[in-house]
Design a protein around this motif. Structure first.
Motif, PDB file in Angstrom:
ATOM      1  N   ALA A  65       0.829  -1.206   0.000  1.00  0.00           N
ATOM      2  CA  ALA A  65       0.000   0.000   0.000  1.00  0.00           C
ATOM      3  C   ALA A  65       0.864   1.255   0.000  1.00  0.00           C
ATOM      4  O   ALA A  65       0.575   2.232  -0.703  1.00  0.00           O
ATOM      5  CB  ALA A  65      -0.931  -0.009   1.211  1.00  0.00           C
ATOM      6  N   CYS A  69       0.510   3.226  -3.354  1.00  0.00           N
ATOM      7  CA  CYS A  69      -0.479   4.264  -3.036  1.00  0.00           C
ATOM      8  C   CYS A  69      -1.871   3.872  -3.513  1.00  0.00           C
ATOM      9  O   CYS A  69      -2.685   4.725  -3.868  1.00  0.00           O
ATOM     10  CB  CYS A  69      -0.086   5.617  -3.643  1.00  0.00           C
ATOM     11  SG  CYS A  69       1.446   6.275  -2.982  1.00  0.00           S
ATOM     12  N   SER A  70      -2.137   2.576  -3.522  1.00  0.00           N
ATOM     13  CA  SER A  70      -3.444   2.078  -3.973  1.00  0.00           C
ATOM     14  C   SER A  70      -3.918   0.986  -3.021  1.00  0.00           C
ATOM     15  O   SER A  70      -3.296  -0.077  -2.944  1.00  0.00           O
ATOM     16  CB  SER A  70      -3.345   1.532  -5.401  1.00  0.00           C
ATOM     17  OG  SER A  70      -4.540   0.869  -5.767  1.00  0.00           O
ATOM     18  N   SER A  71      -5.008   1.254  -2.331  1.00  0.00           N
ATOM     19  CA  SER A  71      -5.562   0.241  -1.436  1.00  0.00           C
ATOM     20  C   SER A  71      -6.154  -0.917  -2.238  1.00  0.00           C
ATOM     21  O   SER A  71      -6.225  -2.048  -1.742  1.00  0.00           O
ATOM     22  CB  SER A  71      -6.631   0.865  -0.534  1.00  0.00           C
ATOM     23  OG  SER A  71      -7.630   1.523  -1.292  1.00  0.00           O
ATOM     24  N   THR A 108      -7.095   8.791   4.590  1.00  0.00           N
ATOM     25  CA  THR A 108      -7.491   9.830   3.639  1.00  0.00           C
ATOM     26  C   THR A 108      -8.222  10.967   4.340  1.00  0.00           C
ATOM     27  O   THR A 108      -8.002  12.149   4.028  1.00  0.00           O
ATOM     28  CB  THR A 108      -8.388   9.225   2.546  1.00  0.00           C
ATOM     29  OG1 THR A 108      -7.671   8.190   1.865  1.00  0.00           O
ATOM     30  CG2 THR A 108      -8.810  10.284   1.541  1.00  0.00           C
ATOM     31  N   GLY A 148     -10.117   3.669  -4.363  1.00  0.00           N
ATOM     32  CA  GLY A 148      -8.897   3.106  -3.811  1.00  0.00           C
ATOM     33  C   GLY A 148      -7.763   3.073  -4.798  1.00  0.00           C
ATOM     34  O   GLY A 148      -7.102   2.035  -4.966  1.00  0.00           O
ATOM     35  N   ASP A 182       0.240  10.467   0.076  1.00  0.00           N
ATOM     36  CA  ASP A 182      -0.537   9.307  -0.369  1.00  0.00           C
ATOM     37  C   ASP A 182       0.042   7.998   0.170  1.00  0.00           C
ATOM     38  O   ASP A 182      -0.703   7.074   0.504  1.00  0.00           O
ATOM     39  CB  ASP A 182      -0.574   9.274  -1.898  1.00  0.00           C
ATOM     40  CG  ASP A 182      -1.804   8.537  -2.424  1.00  0.00           C
ATOM     41  OD1 ASP A 182      -2.550   7.972  -1.610  1.00  0.00           O
ATOM     42  OD2 ASP A 182      -2.021   8.544  -3.651  1.00  0.00           O
ATOM     43  N   THR A 186      -2.489   5.720   2.507  1.00  0.00           N
ATOM     44  CA  THR A 186      -2.959   4.453   1.941  1.00  0.00           C
ATOM     45  C   THR A 186      -2.604   3.289   2.861  1.00  0.00           C
ATOM     46  O   THR A 186      -3.420   2.385   3.083  1.00  0.00           O
ATOM     47  CB  THR A 186      -2.358   4.217   0.548  1.00  0.00           C
ATOM     48  OG1 THR A 186      -2.667   5.331  -0.293  1.00  0.00           O
ATOM     49  CG2 THR A 186      -2.922   2.955  -0.074  1.00  0.00           C
TER      50      THR A 186
END
Length: 220
Positions: A65, A69-71, A108, A148, A182, A186
């Motif tokens: 994560a 930077c992407s769940s 976030t 996400g 980010d 995340t």
């Protein structure tokens, strides 16, 4: 990321480093409080689990994560570790983690709140108690609808700014270094999802104590 930061400094000037640096530090301090205090108390109080051991078991998913930077990208690893290394119920995790991947964006919400205050200060706009409350509420609601994927939090920040009457163009002040924010937010988002799945599994008596007590490091 370096090129994005360099572009920001080139356009605004070297004097922007100090206030931007302070905002980054503020965000990461808030994220650390969320992790240690909030998640730590929740794990210990509702599930009787150690936060330190929890982080060690979940650290590979947190690393994914943090780097992507992407769940959404970290979801498969998060589910695997939550079920097979922490001991949460597969049925519960299969429902909680995908749902939390969209609606449980604690990191976030923290970022948007701090960023909104930073932008208000940058434009010389005083933050009143009423405005602060509106920032908290709007940041919480905006985080629920945040996708996400990388950079989505910064886009939703414009909605928060519009809600509280702050200049939307203020997003440009921090967009160049948004990647730094980010990464931390995340990692916090996916950690919160896993914590909730473990707590619910524990309360529903579907938590696997044998898996939790296994030292996975010995098998690697």
């Amino acid at each position: 990321m370096f090129c994005l930061v360099a572009r920001t400094f080139g356009q605004i000037g070297i004097s922007v480093i100090v206030p931007l640096g302070k905002s980054v530090i503020a965000v990461y301090i808030a994220l650390a409080i969320q992790l240690i205090v909030v998640y730590g108390i929740m794990l210990r109080g509702f599930a009787g689990l150690s936060l330190t051991r929890y982080i060690k078991k979940l650290s590979p998913a947190m690393a994914i994560a943090f780097s992507t930077c992407s769940s959404a990208a970290a979801l498969p690893a998060n589910m695997d570790l939550t079920i097979n290394r922490i001991g949460a119920s597969k049925d519960i995790s299969s429902f909680v983690l995908p749902l939390g991947n969209t609606v449980n964006m604690n990191g976030t919400a923290i970022y948007q709140g701090v960023a909104a205050v930073f932008i208000a200060q940058a434009y010389g706009i005083p933050v009143t108690p009423t405005m602060a409350l509106m920032i908290v509420l709007s940041a919480t609601l905006a985080s629920i609808g945040t996708a996400g994927v990388a950079g989505a939090g910064a886009i939703m920040l414009s909605m928060v700014l519009h809600t509280v009457g702050l200049p939307i163009e203020g997003v440009g002040l921090i967009f160049g270094i948004d990647r730094i924010y980010d990464m931390g937010r995340t990692a916090m988002n996916i950690t919160g999802d896993s914590v909730v799945a473990a707590i619910i599994s524990k309360q529903e008596k579907e938590f696997d104590e044998k898996i939790w007590n296994t030292d996975f490091a010995k098998d690697e």
